[in-house]
Scaffold this motif. Sequence first.
Motif, PDB file in Angstrom:
ATOM      1  N   ALA A  51     -40.767  64.218  -6.265  1.00 34.72           N
ATOM      2  CA  ALA A  51     -42.169  64.476  -6.584  1.00 34.72           C
ATOM      3  C   ALA A  51     -43.004  64.620  -5.302  1.00 34.72           C
ATOM      4  O   ALA A  51     -42.583  64.161  -4.230  1.00 34.72           O
ATOM      5  CB  ALA A  51     -42.704  63.335  -7.447  1.00 34.72           C
ATOM      6  N   GLY A  53     -45.352  64.056  -2.259  1.00 35.04           N
ATOM      7  CA  GLY A  53     -45.839  62.895  -1.528  1.00 35.04           C
ATOM      8  C   GLY A  53     -44.906  61.705  -1.462  1.00 35.04           C
ATOM      9  O   GLY A  53     -45.291  60.636  -0.978  1.00 35.04           O
ATOM     10  N   GLY A  55     -42.450  61.387   0.426  1.00 31.62           N
ATOM     11  CA  GLY A  55     -42.021  61.195   1.816  1.00 31.62           C
ATOM     12  C   GLY A  55     -40.840  62.073   2.209  1.00 31.62           C
ATOM     13  O   GLY A  55     -40.131  61.771   3.175  1.00 31.62           O
ATOM     14  N   SER A  57     -40.663  65.122   3.610  1.00 31.23           N
ATOM     15  CA  SER A  57     -40.720  65.736   4.945  1.00 31.23           C
ATOM     16  C   SER A  57     -40.461  64.702   6.034  1.00 31.23           C
ATOM     17  O   SER A  57     -39.758  64.973   7.010  1.00 31.23           O
ATOM     18  CB  SER A  57     -42.082  66.388   5.180  1.00 31.23           C
ATOM     19  N   PHE A  86     -50.865  67.576  -2.253  1.00 31.18           N
ATOM     20  CA  PHE A  86     -50.808  66.119  -2.114  1.00 31.18           C
ATOM     21  C   PHE A  86     -51.028  65.675  -0.666  1.00 31.18           C
ATOM     22  O   PHE A  86     -51.828  64.798  -0.387  1.00 31.18           O
ATOM     23  CB  PHE A  86     -49.434  65.642  -2.595  1.00 31.18           C
ATOM     24  N   GLU A 143     -35.746  71.214   1.931  1.00 34.05           N
ATOM     25  CA  GLU A 143     -36.739  70.403   1.201  1.00 34.05           C
ATOM     26  C   GLU A 143     -37.447  71.229   0.131  1.00 34.05           C
ATOM     27  O   GLU A 143     -37.976  72.297   0.409  1.00 34.05           O
ATOM     28  CB  GLU A 143     -37.797  69.844   2.164  1.00 34.05           C
ATOM     29  N   VAL A 145     -40.182  70.677  -3.414  1.00 35.48           N
ATOM     30  CA  VAL A 145     -40.966  69.744  -4.222  1.00 35.48           C
ATOM     31  C   VAL A 145     -40.457  69.845  -5.649  1.00 35.48           C
ATOM     32  O   VAL A 145     -40.441  70.918  -6.233  1.00 35.48           O
ATOM     33  CB  VAL A 145     -42.466  70.089  -4.175  1.00 35.48           C
ATOM     34  N   LYS A 191     -40.356  54.626   1.024  1.00 34.76           N
ATOM     35  CA  LYS A 191     -41.550  53.774   1.055  1.00 34.76           C
ATOM     36  C   LYS A 191     -41.187  52.374   0.565  1.00 34.76           C
ATOM     37  O   LYS A 191     -41.938  51.753  -0.202  1.00 34.76           O
ATOM     38  CB  LYS A 191     -42.697  54.365   0.213  1.00 34.76           C
ATOM     39  N   ASN A 194     -43.591  49.525   0.598  1.00 32.71           N
ATOM     40  CA  ASN A 194     -44.726  49.445  -0.323  1.00 32.71           C
ATOM     41  C   ASN A 194     -44.475  48.425  -1.430  1.00 32.71           C
ATOM     42  O   ASN A 194     -43.332  48.182  -1.803  1.00 32.71           O
ATOM     43  CB  ASN A 194     -44.991  50.810  -0.963  1.00 32.71           C
ATOM     44  N   VAL A 244     -37.445  53.390   4.764  1.00 29.21           N
ATOM     45  CA  VAL A 244     -38.845  53.492   5.183  1.00 29.21           C
ATOM     46  C   VAL A 244     -38.849  54.624   6.201  1.00 29.21           C
ATOM     47  O   VAL A 244     -38.582  54.415   7.390  1.00 29.21           O
ATOM     48  CB  VAL A 244     -39.365  52.174   5.803  1.00 29.21           C
ATOM     49  N   ALA A 245     -39.104  55.821   5.709  1.00 36.81           N
ATOM     50  CA  ALA A 245     -38.935  57.011   6.557  1.00 36.81           C
ATOM     51  C   ALA A 245     -39.868  56.971   7.762  1.00 36.81           C
ATOM     52  O   ALA A 245     -39.498  57.395   8.858  1.00 36.81           O
ATOM     53  CB  ALA A 245     -39.173  58.273   5.740  1.00 36.81           C
TER      54      ALA A 245
HETATM   55  N1  LIG Z   1     -45.682  53.448   3.719  1.00 35.68           N
HETATM   56  C1  LIG Z   1     -44.892  54.504   3.853  1.00 35.68           C
HETATM   57  N2  LIG Z   1     -45.431  55.727   3.920  1.00 35.68           N
HETATM   58  C2  LIG Z   1     -44.593  56.783   4.050  1.00 35.68           C
HETATM   59  C3  LIG Z   1     -43.188  56.633   4.112  1.00 35.68           C
HETATM   60  N3  LIG Z   1     -42.642  57.853   4.218  1.00 35.68           N
HETATM   61  C4  LIG Z   1     -43.647  58.739   4.223  1.00 35.68           C
HETATM   62  N4  LIG Z   1     -44.827  58.113   4.131  1.00 35.68           N
HETATM   63  C5  LIG Z   1     -46.176  58.710   4.116  1.00 35.68           C
HETATM   64  O1  LIG Z   1     -46.365  59.393   2.884  1.00 35.68           O
HETATM   65  C6  LIG Z   1     -47.155  60.565   3.091  1.00 35.68           C
HETATM   66  C7  LIG Z   1     -46.432  61.755   2.546  1.00 35.68           C
HETATM   67  O2  LIG Z   1     -45.280  62.004   3.340  1.00 35.68           O
HETATM   68  P1  LIG Z   1     -44.548  63.397   3.388  1.00 35.68           P
HETATM   69  O3  LIG Z   1     -43.313  63.202   4.187  1.00 35.68           O
HETATM   70  O4  LIG Z   1     -45.459  64.491   3.783  1.00 35.68           O
HETATM   71  O5  LIG Z   1     -44.189  63.549   1.837  1.00 35.68           O
HETATM   72  P2  LIG Z   1     -43.591  64.809   1.084  1.00 35.68           P
HETATM   73  O6  LIG Z   1     -42.781  64.269  -0.031  1.00 35.68           O
HETATM   74  O7  LIG Z   1     -42.900  65.718   2.032  1.00 35.68           O
HETATM   75  O8  LIG Z   1     -44.888  65.500   0.545  1.00 35.68           O
HETATM   76  P3  LIG Z   1     -45.041  66.977  -0.090  1.00 35.68           P
HETATM   77  O9  LIG Z   1     -44.171  67.906   0.719  1.00 35.68           O
HETATM   78  O10 LIG Z   1     -46.476  67.261   0.034  1.00 35.68           O
HETATM   79  O11 LIG Z   1     -44.563  66.827  -1.500  1.00 35.68           O
HETATM   80  C8  LIG Z   1     -47.421  60.655   4.586  1.00 35.68           C
HETATM   81  O12 LIG Z   1     -48.681  60.127   4.855  1.00 35.68           O
HETATM   82  C9  LIG Z   1     -46.344  59.774   5.184  1.00 35.68           C
HETATM   83  O13 LIG Z   1     -46.698  59.188   6.416  1.00 35.68           O
HETATM   84  C10 LIG Z   1     -42.649  55.300   4.056  1.00 35.68           C
HETATM   85  O14 LIG Z   1     -41.448  55.067   4.085  1.00 35.68           O
HETATM   86  N5  LIG Z   1     -43.556  54.297   3.922  1.00 35.68           N
END
Ligand SMILES: Nc1nc2c(ncn2[C@@H]2O[C@H](COP(=O)(O)OP(=O)(O)OP(=O)(O)O)[C@@H](O)[C@H]2O)c(=O)[nH]1
Length: 328
Positions: A51, A53, A55, A57, A86, A143, A145, A191, A194, A244-245
């Motif tokens: 989904a 956001g 994480g 990327s 997002f 990658e 979505v 995450k 979290n 925790v990416a």
């Molecule tokens: N607390 C926390 N935040 C994270 C973690 N991984 C990613 N984030 C945060 O989550 C947000 C989204 O991260 P992205 O890597 O852009 O997520 P995405 O799934 O690629 O998002 P889309 O491509 O827009 O779907 C960013 O602000 C990251 O810093 C994690 O392990 N812990």
Amino acid sequence: MGFSSSDLKSDRLSLARTISAVENNTPAGKKALDETFADSGKAYLVGVTGAPGTGKSTLVSRLALWLRKEQGLTVAIVAIDPTSPFTGGAILGDRVRMRDLAGDEGVFIRSMATRGELGGLALTTAGVVQILDAAGYQMILIETVGAGQSEVEIARLAHTTLVVESPGMGDDIQAIKAGIMEIADILVLNKADNPGVENTERALRANLELGYPNGHNRKAGHSEYLIEKSENRDRWIPPVIKTVATRGTGIGELCEVIFTHKDNLAASGRMQMREKERLATEFDHQLKLSLFENWKNNRTPQDIAKVLEDVYERRCSPSKAVERLLAC
Ligand SMILES: Nc1nc2c(ncn2[C@@H]2O[C@H](COP(=O)(O)OP(=O)(O)OP(=O)(O)O)[C@@H](O)[C@H]2O)c(=O)[nH]1
Ligand SMILES: [Mg+2]
């Protein structure tokens, strides 16, 4: 203009141009695909979906860094539609600095816009991946979505598919809602820093147990994975890996499990099966595309408009209309 794979290897600009040609389905792009096909089929493809956001990327950037630094592998990243509302869609995770990956000859990063053209995103992605493969990238991370059918098709392209989940969105598991749990070879619970991570993990495992009631624990190095003994062969059960990416936690374990899955695919003969299925699907897509284009080129827009009018007026069903057009 020739498109030898060695040119692609030595010249990033020519690689970027060739990829654009493939994306735009130009004659040069088609030629490049024909000419580099024999040199492809060597890269290992990892799909990363989930989904918005969750994480993805950030995770992909970390994986690329790890594969590059710890394994010395060359890595290409293909981000499809990185324009999610997002996060604003950064291709690289915001904590992983560009300088960590950019400027490294062993890393190639490419984003692709989603397009609705016939043949679809899966076919275009397959083409782009083939070019990167022929150019010698050993690992290709893709990658997407998670939002439906196209993710499923793209996942079929990958050897190992990661479905990324994150806690803190209520008790719902987004991947289940989005219908993408089934395509997971590995479930990544990102995450993990979290709150609510335990609940999400429990829900993921409960969901897995429904699908694989006879799972047995196995160990691969430091990480656990499951295999279900069935009559004919062992069935791979997607493990849940917490990461925790943003900090890089759990990335080593995740890579280890990816390689375990790779070994498992190879040992069980499913790797070859997947490759054949993939190529057969591509052949099928191409056949449909060519037949359709040839057919359409021999019809005037007026021919088509005329039968469509009958469909609009409900004088003729869509399938009857097609029959009529095929007959003339
Ligand atoms: N607390 C926390 N935040 C994270 C973690 N991984 C990613 N984030 C945060 O989550 C947000 C989204 O991260 P992205 O890597 O852009 O997520 P995405 O799934 O690629 O998002 P889309 O491509 O827009 O779907 C960013 O602000 C990251 O810093 C994690 O392990 N812990
Ligand atoms: Mg992203």
